[in-house]
Design a protein around this motif. Structure first.
Motif, PDB file in Angstrom:
ATOM      1  N   ALA A  52      66.288  26.125   6.032  1.00 61.22           N
ATOM      2  CA  ALA A  52      66.510  26.024   4.583  1.00 61.22           C
ATOM      3  C   ALA A  52      65.563  25.010   3.955  1.00 61.22           C
ATOM      4  CB  ALA A  52      67.962  25.634   4.302  1.00 61.22           C
ATOM      5  N   GLN A  53      65.326  23.904   4.630  1.00 63.98           N
ATOM      6  CA  GLN A  53      64.400  22.904   4.103  1.00 63.98           C
ATOM      7  C   GLN A  53      62.968  23.439   4.063  1.00 63.98           C
ATOM      8  OE1 GLN A  53      65.724  19.863   6.966  1.00 63.98           O
ATOM      9  NE2 GLN A  53      66.107  18.491   5.243  1.00 63.98           N
ATOM     10  N   VAL A  54      62.603  24.181   5.104  1.00 63.71           N
ATOM     11  CA  VAL A  54      61.264  24.776   5.138  1.00 63.71           C
ATOM     12  C   VAL A  54      61.106  25.772   3.994  1.00 63.71           C
ATOM     13  CG1 VAL A  54      59.663  26.221   6.461  1.00 63.71           C
ATOM     14  CG2 VAL A  54      60.981  24.423   7.608  1.00 63.71           C
ATOM     15  N   ASN A  55      62.138  26.581   3.769  1.00 66.32           N
ATOM     16  CA  ASN A  55      62.063  27.584   2.709  1.00 66.32           C
ATOM     17  C   ASN A  55      61.947  26.967   1.312  1.00 66.32           C
ATOM     18  OD1 ASN A  55      62.203  29.730   4.505  1.00 66.32           O
ATOM     19  ND2 ASN A  55      64.419  29.935   4.348  1.00 66.32           N
ATOM     20  N   LYS A  56      62.296  25.701   1.175  1.00 70.65           N
ATOM     21  CA  LYS A  56      62.157  25.024  -0.124  1.00 70.65           C
ATOM     22  C   LYS A  56      60.717  24.614  -0.405  1.00 70.65           C
ATOM     23  CE  LYS A  56      66.870  23.109  -0.309  1.00 70.65           C
ATOM     24  NZ  LYS A  56      67.671  21.860  -0.294  1.00 70.65           N
ATOM     25  N   VAL A  57      59.934  24.335   0.654  1.00 72.63           N
ATOM     26  CA  VAL A  57      58.568  23.845   0.434  1.00 72.63           C
ATOM     27  C   VAL A  57      57.505  24.938   0.543  1.00 72.63           C
ATOM     28  CG1 VAL A  57      59.218  21.548   1.277  1.00 72.63           C
ATOM     29  CG2 VAL A  57      58.114  23.169   2.842  1.00 72.63           C
TER      30      VAL A  57
END
Length: 220
Positions: A52-57
């Protein structure tokens, strides 16, 4: 207790896979991507970081540098600025740029399709290569062992205690106990199960569909 035979362990592992398939069916990759190149970079960024954090950046990352030739000429510091919410972002930024440069210089701008070539890319280990081969190219050479798969394999005692801190050895243990046709689905189905039921700190064994075949059941 008598030691479990290899045949019994294999039968139990296969049964667990059947139950995971019944529960989850086909599971899509959790990372947002549109090309093999973007998947390589996304998985590289996901080390010790949630999907989820990767998908934000990645939307901003790929807006600026959508193709390998663009990322190859990017400033590492600029890439680091875009992904600075991720753990180890400075190292990941360097690896992302170096990976794009190698894809351009050594592979004609195309993501390679073999384990040996993929693991030459900076920051790309066997886990990342397994995911890219499986998801992007339909090539199944192994099982991507992330933290969830590793944890579940050991709770099921499909890998010995001596391999508890060695995901690569755990992968080899799973490859020995599971027939090839089961390898493709393990990563994403077991991740789903690890997030929902077999969590690291508080496994919900009371809700688990495999308590009868799990040696580590913790019923509350």
């Amino acid at each position: 207790m008598p030691r479990e035979t290899n045949a019994a362990k294999r039968e139990r592992a296969i049964e667990f896979c059947h139950r995971m398939n019944e529960r989850y069916g086909p599971v899509e990759c959790f990372l947002d991507y549109t090309t093999p190149f973007r998947l390589v970079i996304s998985v590289l960024l996901s080390a010790q970081t949630t999907d989820a954090q990767v998908n934000k950046v990645t939307p901003e990352l790929f807006r600026r540098w959508p193709e390998p030739e663009m990322l190859a000429s990017a400033s590492v510091s600029e890439v680091a600025e875009v992904i600075n919410s991720l753990g180890f972002y400075k190292t990941k930024a360097k690896h992302a740029v170096q990976t794009a440069q190698m894809i351009m210089a050594d592979f004609g701008g195309k993501v390679p399709q073999t384990m040996a070539e993929l693991t030459r890319l900076p920051g790309v280990g066997r886990k990342t290569a397994n995911i890219v081969l499986n998801v992007s190219f339909g090539i199944v050479e192994g099982i991507a062992v992330d933290t969830h798969v590793h944890r579940i394999a050991h709770r099921l005692k499909l890998s010995p205690k001596t391999h508890e801190n060695e995901p690569l050895k755990t992968e080899q243990d799973l490859l020995k106990v599971l027939p090839h046709e089961y390898w493709e689905s393990v990563n994403h189905q077991w991740i789903s199960f690890g997030r929902e039921i077999c969590q690291a700190r508080t496994p919900h064994c009371d809700k688990c569909p495999a308590t009868d075949i799990c040696p580590s059941v913790r019923m509350s």
